[in-house]
Enzyme design. Sequence first.
Site, mmCIF file in Angstrom:
data_model
loop_
_atom_site.group_PDB
_atom_site.id
_atom_site.type_symbol
_atom_site.label_atom_id
_atom_site.label_comp_id
_atom_site.label_asym_id
_atom_site.label_seq_id
_atom_site.Cartn_x
_atom_site.Cartn_y
_atom_site.Cartn_z
ATOM 1 N N ASP A 338 0.996 -1.272 0.080
ATOM 2 C CA ASP A 338 0.023 0.135 -0.067
ATOM 3 C C ASP A 338 0.983 1.369 -0.109
ATOM 4 O OD1 ASP A 338 -2.097 1.799 -0.071
ATOM 5 O OD2 ASP A 338 -3.233 0.646 1.763
ATOM 6 N N GLU A 540 -10.457 7.171 4.881
ATOM 7 C CA GLU A 540 -9.328 6.809 5.617
ATOM 8 C C GLU A 540 -9.192 7.133 7.196
ATOM 9 O OE1 GLU A 540 -5.500 5.408 3.638
ATOM 10 O OE2 GLU A 540 -6.436 6.228 1.713
#
Length: 810
Positions: A338, A540
């Site tokens: 990621d 997020e």
Amino acid sequence: MYQMKYYACRLLRAATLFFSFYLLLNLLVACGGSDSTVAPITDDSNDVDEGFIWPEVRSAVNDDVDIDIAIILDSMTLEEKVGQMVMPEIKSISADEVRDYHLGAILNGGGSWPNRNKNSSVADWVSLADDYYLASIDTTGGRTAVPVLWGTDAVHGHNNVKGATIFPHNIGLGAANNPGLMRQIGEATALEVAVTGIDWVFAPTLAVVRNDRWGRTYEGYSEDPEIVKAYAGEIVAGLQGDGFSGELFNDAHVLATAKHFIGDGGTDDGDDQGNTVVTEQELHDIHAQGYFSALDAGAQTVMASYSSWNGSKLHGDEYLLTTVLKEKMGFDGFVLGDWNGHAQVPDCSNDSCAKSFNAGVDMMMVPDDWQAFIENTLLQVRDGVIPMERVDDAVTRILRVKMRAGAFDANKPSDRTYANNTSLIASAEHKALARQAVRESLVLLKNKNAILPLNPASKVLVAGASADNIARQCGGWTVTWQGSGLSNNDFPQATSILSGIESAVNAAGGTVEYNVPGLFNQTLPPDVAIVVFGEAPYAEYNGDLTNIEYQSGVKSDLELLNRLKAQNIPVVSVFLSGRPLWVNKELNASNAFVAAWLPGSEGAGIADLLFTDVSGAINYDFSGKLSFSWPEQADQQLLNRNDDIYLPLFSYGFGLSYQDVDTLGDDLDETRKEIALGGIVSVPGIIEAENFTAMNGIDVELTSDEGEGENIGFIDAGDWWEYTLDINSAGSYNIEYRLASYSGSAGFNLLLDGVQIASQTVTETGSWQSWVTITGEEILDLPAGEHTLRVNAVGGGFNFNWIKLELTGN
Ligand code: BGC
Ligand code: BGC
């Protein structure tokens, strides 16, 4: 904020040499760690069970292309190989650099567009894709031609592209509980991605979301693995195509990514990028289920999670990435890191991380620092820190996926079948599919006196900040990363919820008045008010909450609802949110209440359900059912189907239809439960766990133990809590504890006024609510008067119900 988790795993130390070595390694690594955000490795390191069985993948994508790959691999220089293992971001990389550094892939992150222009046209996307692609296959100077892959977060439609169809976020799709629909959405998304010349999407997210404080809750289909598993394979087959129909990786399909491996939805406290504390069995039973079906359906890439498993960052976890995923399960595609996720591994930084490659990440996402990262990786390979076999294995995997996906045979992006076909972006067909998904995702929570469905020939007041705000309908990951900074002009393809209501009502001869604060002009009040309100967009960690009360401390929407109610106007609430929230007050103030999640670009799907047709017949009934339990209290962020103690307001699977008689009423408890701080406890006697006067990291929960009440739970090593004692007489005391533990714990110490007076380990009792009374070994000499008793948790993973102190001889 309390340190919470939903399953504690405190495995007893295994006395094997292997494990001591592993622990030592972790400790060394932790000591040298450069990143202070990394959870310290405590004695909770994973006692991994090499014998634990993980199911083998039976992938639908299994063509053996290894002979062809070996030939290519053989012709590659080390620079060419390492280049394949790195993925920069389009803002930081030119086509020339893709050629010169042999890059394997590029991405556009959330809210990143060609030329940094939000209004980029389809042609702009395709032409940039051409530039990168042509550079990657340039053979000048003997370069090996390996087509670059472009990946993007198409997580609810092709959401970075202005004008694309935006489907409901996954939480809404979960409520639809329709796996077949997922396949169609996958196909539609893939087609819109193909139109822009992009090869690969970072979806689906397979998080099983256990704590609704998490800012990414809406990216998950459910709190329970069942729906996640049922969906994962379907969406992958929709995105990539399936072999049976001969459509696998044809020009209408793209590569899929199963993310974020593994346990992203299980972190303590719901902290984004946090620590998931569970046993391997729980990892398998809860968090892995989506991967089983996604990988069987042929997902070719897996993205590593930012989160940790019992203190070990996934990007550095060799056991999970290599032993479990690649060896035990036999996954033969590649693991993608990621966004700078490697930098969170101890001893790593944005521009260097041998450990992550060695643990099993094959391609690192290095958005900006890719150039230094490549230089460092080359050195690490030359120095033998990264073994050459590891490099060859990673590149083999990357080339295997590229070959299976047809990248070596593909035309340049603009010459592919659907490239630049703008009529496919938000086509009538895709819009209809998205509108169907909206209808199926809505969950009716309240419908007092069957006020819904409404007669469209009515006088309707529409109010609320989300009624005519398409960005709010779409949530995060829409055009921009956070979904913020947008106006309705950024959504030329879309319908707002208001416009959908207007179409339905106007067609039937009714009237709509729209006013955000609900002030109406007419002298006669409206027949009904539809109030559309809820969370503003986030993505997020920006979405992490401290508690799950809606508008904690603000309550402007409640004020609006109550104002309408006071004027005797029936109120239909349409609530937009990325998660269940505590809304007892808003429910009491509403005649009907619809959980609409984040429905996306087809706001008209809401009016489809709220109104009958002109003749008064039901258009569409509600069929959505909660895939997340709905809280009865503001502290129930940890509330999941199959919990030992399960007291939701609306259970998993709840959802009214027009055939149901609603009995909810307007009297839900409106007191917001706070953790009460206990007063002075008299000794000799029983100290009830919940009567602490100060604490760190723990939480209380209802207990099923005798006498009921509450127990302290969610204890981690380092947590503590204190009682104020009034000791009636000095003397020698016996001590007893009432404890439960799922898998045993190093226990706790007791301190009186700061001095340790006892310590206790806890053996496994069978479950979190299997209580035993343990007699402490020590006889305590206690002084009379007021004193502070502190419990310091040495280990976590036990539950605590009371302490009994009695004078000896009694
Ligand atoms: C907690 C326990 C709690 C249990 C409830 C665990 O994660 O550590 O304290 O009782 O969850 O399911
Ligand atoms: C997210 C991923 C996403 C990546 C690329 C990260 O911040 O965690 O889900 O795929 O960015 O945009």
